[in-house]
Design an enzyme around this catalytic site. Sequence first.
Site, PDB file in Angstrom:
ATOM      1  N   ARG A   1      -4.945  -9.911  20.851  1.00 12.02           N
ATOM      2  CA  ARG A   1      -4.226  -9.524  19.642  1.00 12.02           C
ATOM      3  C   ARG A   1      -2.807 -10.076  19.669  1.00 12.02           C
ATOM      4  NH1 ARG A   1      -2.954  -3.370  17.373  1.00 12.02           N
ATOM      5  NH2 ARG A   1      -1.636  -4.042  15.648  1.00 12.02           N
TER       6      ARG A   1
ATOM      7  N   ASN B   1     -12.304  -4.533  13.163  1.00 11.22           N
ATOM      8  CA  ASN B   1     -11.700  -5.523  12.277  1.00 11.22           C
ATOM      9  C   ASN B   1     -12.089  -6.946  12.668  1.00 11.22           C
ATOM     10  OD1 ASN B   1     -10.148  -4.001  10.386  1.00 11.22           O
ATOM     11  ND2 ASN B   1      -8.718  -3.482  12.027  1.00 11.22           N
TER      12      ASN B   1
ATOM     13  N   CYS C   1     -12.729   1.817   6.723  1.00 13.33           N
ATOM     14  CA  CYS C   1     -11.311   1.578   6.971  1.00 13.33           C
ATOM     15  C   CYS C   1     -10.555   2.859   6.634  1.00 13.33           C
ATOM     16  CB  CYS C   1     -10.811   0.425   6.106  1.00 13.33           C
ATOM     17  SG  CYS C   1      -9.067   0.003   6.330  1.00 13.33           S
TER      18      CYS C   1
ATOM     19  N   TYR D   1      -1.071  -4.008   3.197  1.00 11.10           N
ATOM     20  CA  TYR D   1      -1.428  -5.350   3.654  1.00 11.10           C
ATOM     21  C   TYR D   1      -1.110  -6.413   2.605  1.00 11.10           C
ATOM     22  CZ  TYR D   1      -3.809  -3.399   7.707  1.00 11.10           C
ATOM     23  OH  TYR D   1      -4.083  -2.750   8.883  1.00 11.10           O
TER      24      TYR D   1
END
Length: 421
Positions: free
Chosen positions: A90, A144, A164, A244
């Site tokens: 990540r 994800n 989600c 987002y």
Amino acid sequence: MKLAVVGGGSTYTPELIDGFARLRDTLPIEELVLVDPAADRLELVSGLARRIFAKQDHAGKITTTTDIDAGVADADAVLLQLRVGGQAARNQDETWPLECGCVGQETTGAGGLAKALRTVPVVLDIAERVRRTNPDAWIIDFTNPVGIVTRALLQAGHKAVGLCNVAIGFQRKFARLLEVEPSQVHLDHVGLNHLSWELGVRLGGPDGENVLPKLLAEHGDAIADDLHMPRKLVDRLGVVPSYYLRYFYAHDEVVKELGTKPSRAAEVAAMEKELLEMYGDPALDEKPELLARRGGAFYSEAAVDLAASLLGDGGSPVQVVNTYNNGTLPFLADDAVIEVQARVGRDGATPLAVPALDPLYAGLIANVTAYEDLALEAALRGGRDRVFKALLAHPLIGQYDYAEGLTDRLIAHNREHLAWA
């Protein structure tokens, strides 16, 4: 009822356990299996999980295994919450795209594609194991990028629904502002995973009064602050975008910000170290406050609600999930995966009808769906050209020199996870 959590050694898991304990009347679990290849983490997390169950007088049994086949055998539902490559991968997703002047984020842009390429083959392998041991089990995907992963599962014929926590987070926030119970708040939630808008906020159900204009008039500053967007933008839109959307609406501003501070992955890795130390304390029998900063707020409530509806009659009849479009958004193919309100039951999820979308939203949804088509193709078949095309199609990239540079970096940083590389 038996549930299996693949990725059960995650520091998220006590949030899930707490929800299972508090909402046991909604989802009566007799056995919960935590599955994870990291035996050391699994021991710490499962110890706290058992203490949480004991404190809240939950009679269910919690078991652990590093063997996926054993863990999912006879499970009524399998919840996926894995991270291929861990926080180290990540951290890369969030940093190397910045070298090309693009957003570094783990679920969208080049970093999101990297995660999809690492994740889809692993998830499909797990799903095949589930199908072999128990073809009737539901797969609930919280891994994800949820939209791409869920589409991979559905296209392979698995019984899967994507989940989600963005929508339930908005529901809880709006309920607080309106001073009503969350169950009274229905969202006109439309879009894709991590690319969605709240077009309306209705009281009492899908046909209730739309109080979004009132919310924006009375609480617009607070809502905009939470989104890290200007109040005037939210007012001009007249809807509430997912946070987002900031990566799209303020791309260059976000890139500058990300270049001046440690990655979110580095912050989370430090939190995880502290959390695991806490989990090892035999006196701890509840989820620690630090876990709220880890992310995934209200994840447990959403997971319980969805599992209860898929397995019986205990959950809410209408929930926000990721599932096949099937004509809901007429400008997308039926097999596109969208994130909308749906009726959920033993037969799965059926999207509710949505009004015609403004081109401002429909255009971006169509663009990102085209990228997701190419991203899934790259994840399933591999190849540098497929990676390049997916990056070129993404609206956060869209220039061939950026796509070339990002392709090279993506492959270099993920070679160990890409069989074709």
